[in-house]
Design a protein around this motif. Structure first.
Motif, PDB file in Angstrom:
ATOM      1  N   GLU A   1      48.943  75.707  57.238  1.00 46.00           N
ATOM      2  CA  GLU A   1      49.303  75.089  58.518  1.00 46.00           C
ATOM      3  C   GLU A   1      50.794  74.755  58.567  1.00 46.00           C
ATOM      4  OE1 GLU A   1      46.689  71.857  59.545  1.00 46.00           O
ATOM      5  OE2 GLU A   1      44.912  73.084  59.180  1.00 46.00           O
ATOM      6  N   LYS A   2      51.343  74.277  57.451  1.00 39.44           N
ATOM      7  CA  LYS A   2      52.781  73.967  57.396  1.00 39.44           C
ATOM      8  C   LYS A   2      53.623  75.237  57.498  1.00 39.44           C
ATOM      9  CE  LYS A   2      52.294  69.703  54.776  1.00 39.44           C
ATOM     10  NZ  LYS A   2      52.384  69.076  53.463  1.00 39.44           N
TER      11      LYS A   2
ATOM     12  N   PRO B   1      44.561  71.525  49.871  1.00 42.30           N
ATOM     13  CA  PRO B   1      46.013  71.682  49.878  1.00 42.30           C
ATOM     14  C   PRO B   1      46.479  73.076  50.306  1.00 42.30           C
ATOM     15  CG  PRO B   1      45.177  71.455  47.624  1.00 42.30           C
ATOM     16  CD  PRO B   1      44.041  71.184  48.547  1.00 42.30           C
TER      17      PRO B   1
ATOM     18  N   GLU C   1      47.872  82.094  52.035  1.00 45.33           N
ATOM     19  CA  GLU C   1      49.035  81.260  51.716  1.00 45.33           C
ATOM     20  C   GLU C   1      50.132  82.098  51.060  1.00 45.33           C
ATOM     21  OE1 GLU C   1      50.279  77.286  49.175  1.00 45.33           O
ATOM     22  OE2 GLU C   1      48.488  78.398  48.583  1.00 45.33           O
TER      23      GLU C   1
ATOM     24  N   HIS D   1      38.680  74.331  53.532  1.00 42.80           N
ATOM     25  CA  HIS D   1      39.396  74.321  54.810  1.00 42.80           C
ATOM     26  C   HIS D   1      40.182  73.024  55.013  1.00 42.80           C
ATOM     27  CE1 HIS D   1      35.712  72.177  55.588  1.00 42.80           C
ATOM     28  NE2 HIS D   1      36.194  71.749  56.739  1.00 42.80           N
ATOM     29  N   LEU D   2      39.946  72.043  54.143  1.00 37.67           N
ATOM     30  CA  LEU D   2      40.654  70.766  54.203  1.00 37.67           C
ATOM     31  C   LEU D   2      41.618  70.574  53.033  1.00 37.67           C
ATOM     32  CD1 LEU D   2      37.598  68.469  55.070  1.00 37.67           C
ATOM     33  CD2 LEU D   2      39.275  69.460  56.659  1.00 37.67           C
TER      34      LEU D   2
ATOM     35  N   GLN E   1      46.251  73.184  54.054  1.00 36.95           N
ATOM     36  CA  GLN E   1      47.340  72.383  54.616  1.00 36.95           C
ATOM     37  C   GLN E   1      48.669  73.125  54.506  1.00 36.95           C
ATOM     38  OE1 GLN E   1      47.120  68.605  52.606  1.00 36.95           O
ATOM     39  NE2 GLN E   1      45.082  68.167  53.406  1.00 36.95           N
TER      40      GLN E   1
END
Length: 130
Positions: A119-120, A113, A66, A110-111, A116
């Motif tokens: 992915e964004k 924040p 990230e 993997h689920l 996520q």
């Protein structure tokens, strides 16, 4: 006689501790704005993940992926953002099929924040490229 075994020692002995220059990647968290450090941690996390036995892999830390994506995005290196995000997504895709994840006895990072956000970041970078 007291005997103690730290989690870091257990991970190191099982070859599941990601390290950069002999130091756990977790010791690099404070260098979150240093792209080279974050990329080195991504490399270590990824290599450590894939060298673990299939079926019993402990997740890589999404933090470094990230942070690398954020820094690369700020530098407008969108192709590199997609690449670093894809590296995490490959790990996450494999991780979600691990038996300990499927039976609920392992972390669901993997689920979370950070996953996520990765992915964004990828979607934003693709839109900037397109």
């Amino acid at each position: 006689m007291e005997w103690s075994l730290e989690a870091e020692d257990v991970l190191r002995q099982s070859r599941a501790l990601a390290e950069v220059d002999g130091r756990p990647t977790s010791s690099f968290v404070e260098r979150k704005d240093d792209l080279e450090a974050m990329l080195s941690c991504c490399d270590a996390e990824e290599a450590t993940y894939w060298r673990q036995a299939p079926g019993s892999r402990i997740s890589a830390a999404p933090f470094f992926f990230e942070r690398a994506a954020i820094i690369l995005s700020k530098r407008k290196q969108y192709t590199d953002v997609v690449t670093i995000c894809d590296r995490w997504l490959a790990i996450a895709d494999d991780y979600r099929s691990q038996p300990m994840v499927l039976n609920g006895s392992a972390t669901q990072c993997h689920l979370g924040p950070r996953a996520q956000a990765i992915e964004k970041q990828r979607a934003r970078a693709i839109s900037k490229l397109g």
